[in-house]
Write a protein that holds these residues in place. Structure first.
Motif, short mmCIF file in Angstrom:
data_model
loop_
_atom_site.label_atom_id
_atom_site.label_comp_id
_atom_site.label_asym_id
_atom_site.label_seq_id
_atom_site.Cartn_x
_atom_site.Cartn_y
_atom_site.Cartn_z
N MET A 1 0.83 -1.19 0.00
CA MET A 1 0.00 0.00 0.00
C MET A 1 0.87 1.25 0.00
N THR A 2 0.38 2.30 -0.64
CA THR A 2 1.06 3.60 -0.58
C THR A 2 0.03 4.66 -0.20
N GLY A 3 0.53 5.78 0.32
CA GLY A 3 -0.39 6.81 0.80
C GLY A 3 0.06 8.20 0.42
N LEU A 4 -0.88 9.12 0.51
CA LEU A 4 -0.61 10.55 0.29
C LEU A 4 -1.08 11.29 1.53
N TYR A 5 -0.19 12.12 2.08
CA TYR A 5 -0.56 12.97 3.22
C TYR A 5 -0.48 14.42 2.78
N ILE A 6 -1.49 15.19 3.16
CA ILE A 6 -1.49 16.64 2.87
C ILE A 6 -1.50 17.38 4.20
N HIS A 7 -0.55 18.28 4.39
CA HIS A 7 -0.53 19.06 5.63
C HIS A 7 -1.09 20.46 5.35
N VAL A 8 -2.21 20.77 5.99
CA VAL A 8 -2.80 22.12 5.90
C VAL A 8 -2.34 22.87 7.15
N PRO A 9 -1.42 23.83 6.99
CA PRO A 9 -0.74 24.40 8.17
C PRO A 9 -1.48 25.59 8.76
N LEU A 10 -2.79 25.52 8.84
CA LEU A 10 -3.59 26.66 9.29
C LEU A 10 -4.44 26.24 10.48
N PRO A 51 -2.01 6.33 -4.91
CA PRO A 51 -2.08 5.89 -3.51
C PRO A 51 -3.34 5.09 -3.20
N ASP A 52 -3.23 4.28 -2.14
CA ASP A 52 -4.39 3.54 -1.65
C ASP A 52 -5.17 4.36 -0.61
N THR A 53 -4.44 5.28 0.05
CA THR A 53 -5.08 6.11 1.07
C THR A 53 -4.64 7.55 0.88
N VAL A 54 -5.53 8.47 1.24
CA VAL A 54 -5.18 9.89 1.28
C VAL A 54 -5.61 10.40 2.65
N VAL A 262 -2.31 2.34 9.36
CA VAL A 262 -1.82 0.96 9.24
C VAL A 262 -0.65 0.94 8.24
N LEU A 263 -0.79 1.71 7.20
CA LEU A 263 0.29 1.82 6.20
C LEU A 263 1.58 2.32 6.87
N TYR A 264 1.48 3.35 7.71
CA TYR A 264 2.67 3.85 8.42
C TYR A 264 3.24 2.74 9.32
N TRP A 265 2.35 2.08 10.04
CA TRP A 265 2.82 1.10 11.03
C TRP A 265 3.43 -0.14 10.37
N GLN A 266 3.03 -0.42 9.14
CA GLN A 266 3.55 -1.63 8.49
C GLN A 266 4.60 -1.31 7.42
N GLY A 267 5.21 -0.14 7.54
CA GLY A 267 6.37 0.17 6.70
C GLY A 267 6.01 0.56 5.28
N GLY A 268 4.77 0.99 5.04
CA GLY A 268 4.38 1.40 3.69
C GLY A 268 5.03 2.72 3.30
N GLU A 269 4.99 3.02 2.02
CA GLU A 269 5.62 4.25 1.54
C GLU A 269 4.55 5.30 1.24
N TYR A 270 4.98 6.56 1.32
CA TYR A 270 4.00 7.64 1.17
C TYR A 270 4.70 8.92 0.76
N PRO A 275 3.79 22.36 3.96
CA PRO A 275 4.91 22.68 4.85
C PRO A 275 5.00 21.68 5.99
N SER A 276 6.19 21.20 6.27
CA SER A 276 6.51 20.27 7.37
C SER A 276 6.06 18.83 7.09
N ALA A 277 5.45 18.56 5.94
CA ALA A 277 5.03 17.18 5.64
C ALA A 277 6.26 16.32 5.30
N HIS A 278 6.19 15.07 5.71
CA HIS A 278 7.30 14.15 5.46
C HIS A 278 6.91 13.09 4.42
N SER A 279 7.91 12.63 3.69
CA SER A 279 7.70 11.58 2.70
C SER A 279 8.67 10.45 2.97
N HIS A 280 8.27 9.27 2.55
CA HIS A 280 9.16 8.12 2.63
C HIS A 280 8.93 7.32 1.37
#
Ligand code: SF4
Length: 387
Positions: A1-10, A51-54, A262-270, A275-280
């Protein structure tokens, strides 16, 4: 699984315990510029990323006005292939919800909302510096239901100073009565430099001791389990169900676990944007600059919004995955772990695992390694032995 995270810094204002990167309206009011730069960043992701999750988090995504929220979703849809997405989550602050905003979210594809209630106790909410009161959180929850969301998480914070064991159980009972599909029950962390940490260091507030915290944690866990929630991760609970995801004939979910986490906990990539968002991604880790103005400046100059790129060795990545995966109560599927990381857990840290099995902190099932129930509250000590 792969994911997309969006950080809204407001955020509307700063909660007194929070050290996430965010700006308040008096510090930043150029929402259009942020959305434009986010659009640019999304447009730079690999064309074959599906991605499988957003997960839209923050900050406070629901600090955006409905039209701005819709514009952000339109950017995501335009740049990202969403055909695999089974879970499309947004965080929401109860003090920012309106029927118009929730309609924009739902119409734009959001199918899971995580609402930051934190407590149903008004005194505790004031101490935390939340912008809402308990009744507003309850009203917000029902507003979500009326808007058609059938996958809702409620965040609660444990160990808020001043709350008695009875107050804590009353919070958990209130939550169980509302009946969200998912519950996150987080410990209050005293981050360096926050007003709550200053209050604690100055003796103005007294956090509960470890024994009291553990008693409260296990009492709430028991209450939630009694109410039909499965405890699937140290801080997370989900109701079981079988239902067909709207719009997805191909993929079904058998429970309400947060797949993005679950994706983060099982070593999935994203990928993480904002601003400040992390990728792996492909063994490399990078984090965007935690500065909204600098983030926008860089994207407008066609520069990358991150500075450092860390390349993990296969062994480092495997150890990190082992520790994260152990957070899940079902434990690590050792065969799957080996096929994902190329390492057998026993070959990686067999001595530490063996000694913690002897101490009763880890337990082994068929092809599984898991924290023992007793270790749930002292998991950091276990994890530090494994990294
Ligand atoms: S709303 Fe969330 S992100 Fe914003 S200050 Fe409060 S805890 Fe932090």
């Amino acid at each position: 699984m792969t994911g997309l995270y969006i950080h809204v810094p407001l955020c509307i204002s700063r909660c007194r315990y929070c050290d996430f990167y965010k700006m308040t309206p008096d510090e930043w009011d150029n929402v259009a510029l942020f959305l434009h730069c986010l659009d640019v960043e999304l447009g730079r992701l690999p064309a074959d990323f599906a991605p499988d999750t957003v997960f839209i988090g923050g900050g406070t995504p629901t600090a955006l006005e409905p039209a701005d929220y819709a514009k952000m979703l339109e950017s995501i849809r335009r740049h990202i292939n969403l055909s695999n997405v089974v879970e499309f989550s947004s965080e929401a602050n109860p003090g920012t919800l309106t029927p118009e905003k929730l309609a924009a979210m739902r119409d734009g594809g959001i199918n899971r909302v995580s609402i930051g209630v934190q407590s149903f106790n008004d005194k505790a909410l004031r101490l935390l510096g939340r912008i809402h009161e308990s009744q507003e959180a309850i009203d917000g929850y029902y507003m979500l239901r009326e808007a058609g969301f059938d996958n809702v998480n409620i965040d609660l914070i444990q160990s808020i100073p001043g709350m008695t064991p009875a107050d804590i159980l009353a919070d958990a009972r209130m939550l169980a009565d509302l009946g969200p599909e998912h519950v996150s029950y987080y410990n209050l962390i005293y981050e360096p430099g926050t007003p709550m940490t200053h209050d604690r260091d100055a003796g103005r507030i007294s956090p509960p001791g470890d024994d009291e915290e553990a008693d409260n944690y296990f009492a709430v866990k028991a209450l939630l389990e009694e109410a039909g929630y499965g405890h699937y991760e140290i801080s997370n609970f989900a109701k079981n169900r079988t239902r067909r995801e709207a719009g997805s004939e191909r993929r079904q979910r058998s429970d309400n676990r947060c797949l993005h986490n679950v994706l983060y906990w099982q070593g999935g990539e994203y990928f993480g944007c904002g601003p400040s968002a992390h990728s792996h991604w492909r063994g490399r880790r990078f984090g965007n600059i935690p500065d909204l103005q600098a983030y926008c400046d860089r994207l407008q100059r066609d520069e990358r919004p991150f500075d450092e790129v860390e390349t993990l060795s296969f062994e480092e990545k495997a150890r990190e995955t082992l520790v994260m995966w152990l957070r899940m109560t079902e434990g690590v599927d050792l065969a799957r772990f080996e096929s994902l990381t190329g390492h057998h857990a026993d070959a990686l840290c067999g001595d530490a695992i063996k000694s913690m099995e002897e101490e009763g902190l880890l337990q082994r099932g068929e092809n599984r390694l898991a924290l023992s129930p007793e270790a749930l509250f002292v998991c950091n000590a276990v994890f530090s032995e494994l990294v």
